[in-house]
Design a protein around this motif. Structure first.
Motif, PDB file in Angstrom:
ATOM      1  N   ILE A  54      38.647  51.246  41.845  1.00  0.00           N
ATOM      2  CA  ILE A  54      39.246  50.875  40.560  1.00  0.00           C
ATOM      3  C   ILE A  54      38.297  49.904  39.872  1.00  0.00           C
ATOM      4  O   ILE A  54      37.851  48.929  40.475  1.00  0.00           O
ATOM      5  N   ARG A  55      37.971  50.180  38.587  1.00  0.00           N
ATOM      6  CA  ARG A  55      36.995  49.365  37.857  1.00  0.00           C
ATOM      7  C   ARG A  55      37.637  48.425  36.837  1.00  0.00           C
ATOM      8  O   ARG A  55      37.013  47.459  36.424  1.00  0.00           O
ATOM      9  N   ASP A  56      38.878  48.713  36.366  1.00  0.00           N
ATOM     10  CA  ASP A  56      39.541  47.916  35.339  1.00  0.00           C
ATOM     11  C   ASP A  56      40.900  47.448  35.845  1.00  0.00           C
ATOM     12  O   ASP A  56      41.406  47.955  36.838  1.00  0.00           O
ATOM     13  N   GLY A  57      41.506  46.527  35.084  1.00  0.00           N
ATOM     14  CA  GLY A  57      42.848  46.080  35.427  1.00  0.00           C
ATOM     15  C   GLY A  57      43.424  45.218  34.317  1.00  0.00           C
ATOM     16  O   GLY A  57      42.701  44.671  33.486  1.00  0.00           O
ATOM     17  N   HIS A  58      44.744  45.120  34.294  1.00  0.00           N
ATOM     18  CA  HIS A  58      45.455  44.257  33.349  1.00  0.00           C
ATOM     19  C   HIS A  58      45.604  42.887  34.009  1.00  0.00           C
ATOM     20  O   HIS A  58      46.281  42.768  35.034  1.00  0.00           O
ATOM     21  N   PHE A  59      44.995  41.860  33.426  1.00  0.00           N
ATOM     22  CA  PHE A  59      45.003  40.522  34.002  1.00  0.00           C
ATOM     23  C   PHE A  59      46.157  39.706  33.434  1.00  0.00           C
ATOM     24  O   PHE A  59      46.413  39.731  32.227  1.00  0.00           O
ATOM     25  N   VAL A  60      46.844  38.952  34.304  1.00  0.00           N
ATOM     26  CA  VAL A  60      47.952  38.081  33.901  1.00  0.00           C
ATOM     27  C   VAL A  60      47.782  36.737  34.601  1.00  0.00           C
ATOM     28  O   VAL A  60      47.543  36.692  35.805  1.00  0.00           O
ATOM     29  N   LEU A  61      47.881  35.655  33.811  1.00  0.00           N
ATOM     30  CA  LEU A  61      47.806  34.297  34.347  1.00  0.00           C
ATOM     31  C   LEU A  61      49.109  33.584  34.028  1.00  0.00           C
ATOM     32  O   LEU A  61      49.539  33.566  32.873  1.00  0.00           O
ATOM     33  N   VAL A  62      49.756  33.000  35.053  1.00  0.00           N
ATOM     34  CA  VAL A  62      51.045  32.326  34.873  1.00  0.00           C
ATOM     35  C   VAL A  62      50.966  30.935  35.494  1.00  0.00           C
ATOM     36  O   VAL A  62      50.576  30.790  36.648  1.00  0.00           O
ATOM     37  N   HIS A  63      51.334  29.917  34.710  1.00  0.00           N
ATOM     38  CA  HIS A  63      51.503  28.552  35.206  1.00  0.00           C
ATOM     39  C   HIS A  63      52.996  28.331  35.376  1.00  0.00           C
ATOM     40  O   HIS A  63      53.777  28.656  34.474  1.00  0.00           O
ATOM     41  N   PHE A  64      53.399  27.752  36.517  1.00  0.00           N
ATOM     42  CA  PHE A  64      54.835  27.563  36.746  1.00  0.00           C
ATOM     43  C   PHE A  64      55.086  26.379  37.667  1.00  0.00           C
ATOM     44  O   PHE A  64      54.187  25.918  38.373  1.00  0.00           O
ATOM     45  N   ASN A  65      56.312  25.884  37.621  1.00  0.00           N
ATOM     46  CA  ASN A  65      56.791  24.838  38.516  1.00  0.00           C
ATOM     47  C   ASN A  65      57.812  25.467  39.447  1.00  0.00           C
ATOM     48  O   ASN A  65      58.714  26.162  38.983  1.00  0.00           O
ATOM     49  N   ALA A  66      57.681  25.209  40.752  1.00  0.00           N
ATOM     50  CA  ALA A  66      58.604  25.817  41.713  1.00  0.00           C
ATOM     51  C   ALA A  66      58.525  25.082  43.036  1.00  0.00           C
ATOM     52  O   ALA A  66      57.635  24.263  43.255  1.00  0.00           O
ATOM     53  N   ASN A  67      59.452  25.427  43.922  1.00  0.00           N
ATOM     54  CA  ASN A  67      59.411  24.899  45.286  1.00  0.00           C
ATOM     55  C   ASN A  67      58.807  25.956  46.209  1.00  0.00           C
ATOM     56  O   ASN A  67      58.478  27.060  45.787  1.00  0.00           O
ATOM     57  N   ASN A  68      58.675  25.629  47.483  1.00  0.00           N
ATOM     58  CA  ASN A  68      58.012  26.523  48.439  1.00  0.00           C
ATOM     59  C   ASN A  68      58.731  27.849  48.620  1.00  0.00           C
ATOM     60  O   ASN A  68      58.091  28.880  48.838  1.00  0.00           O
ATOM     61  N   ASP A  69      60.064  27.857  48.551  1.00  0.00           N
ATOM     62  CA  ASP A  69      60.811  29.097  48.746  1.00  0.00           C
ATOM     63  C   ASP A  69      60.475  30.131  47.672  1.00  0.00           C
ATOM     64  O   ASP A  69      60.316  31.318  47.968  1.00  0.00           O
ATOM     65  N   VAL A  70      60.354  29.672  46.428  1.00  0.00           N
ATOM     66  CA  VAL A  70      60.027  30.581  45.322  1.00  0.00           C
ATOM     67  C   VAL A  70      58.616  31.128  45.498  1.00  0.00           C
ATOM     68  O   VAL A  70      58.367  32.321  45.315  1.00  0.00           O
ATOM     69  N   VAL A  71      57.685  30.273  45.881  1.00  0.00           N
ATOM     70  CA  VAL A  71      56.290  30.698  46.066  1.00  0.00           C
ATOM     71  C   VAL A  71      56.185  31.696  47.213  1.00  0.00           C
ATOM     72  O   VAL A  71      55.470  32.703  47.118  1.00  0.00           O
ATOM     73  N   ASN A  72      56.899  31.455  48.298  1.00  0.00           N
ATOM     74  CA  ASN A  72      56.872  32.382  49.432  1.00  0.00           C
ATOM     75  C   ASN A  72      57.452  33.742  49.051  1.00  0.00           C
ATOM     76  O   ASN A  72      56.930  34.783  49.456  1.00  0.00           O
ATOM     77  N   GLU A  73      58.535  33.753  48.277  1.00  0.00           N
ATOM     78  CA  GLU A  73      59.136  35.011  47.828  1.00  0.00           C
ATOM     79  C   GLU A  73      58.200  35.757  46.875  1.00  0.00           C
ATOM     80  O   GLU A  73      58.036  36.971  46.978  1.00  0.00           O
ATOM     81  N   LEU A  74      57.562  35.026  45.958  1.00  0.00           N
ATOM     82  CA  LEU A  74      56.609  35.643  45.032  1.00  0.00           C
ATOM     83  C   LEU A  74      55.447  36.258  45.798  1.00  0.00           C
ATOM     84  O   LEU A  74      55.036  37.398  45.522  1.00  0.00           O
ATOM     85  N   ASP A  75      54.926  35.554  46.783  1.00  0.00           N
ATOM     86  CA  ASP A  75      53.838  36.054  47.609  1.00  0.00           C
ATOM     87  C   ASP A  75      54.259  37.316  48.360  1.00  0.00           C
ATOM     88  O   ASP A  75      53.518  38.305  48.392  1.00  0.00           O
TER      89      ASP A  75
END
Length: 95
Positions: A54-75
């Motif tokens: 794959i040579r291209d892609g749609h890039f997205v950058l997000v800044h957010f505030n959260a605790n560890n549970d949210v980050v683990n679920e997102l990951d």
């Protein structure tokens, strides 16, 4: 809550509606216990190197505030999503 940022790349063959649905899916995960402070849809760009032919892609950058549970679920969800080529979640450290 801590400050984080996530950069992810969505597959290039998806149409605009599918890209928007993917962005909203991850935004809902963050909003379930955190808050998005800034989101930047950077558009379709060329990758620095091929990833699985794959040579291209749609890039997205997000800044957010959260605790560890949210980050683990997102990951966890980003790892199993077929729409995502690569992603990186980092803690935003203010000097």
């Amino acid at each position: 809550m801590r400050k984080y940022e996530v950069m992810y790349i969505i597959r290039p063959e998806l149409d605009q509606e599918a890209v928007q649905a993917t962005v909203e899916k991850f935004q809902n995960i963050i909003n379930n216990g955190g808050e998005v402070t800034k989101q930047d849809l950077m558009g379709k760009r060329r990758l620095a190197y091929e990833i699985n032919k794959i040579r291209d892609g749609h890039f997205v950058l997000v800044h957010f505030n959260a605790n560890n549970d949210v980050v683990n679920e997102l990951d966890r969800v980003m790892k199993i999503s077929d729409e995502i080529i690569r992603f990186l979640i980092v803690r935003d450290v203010v000097a």
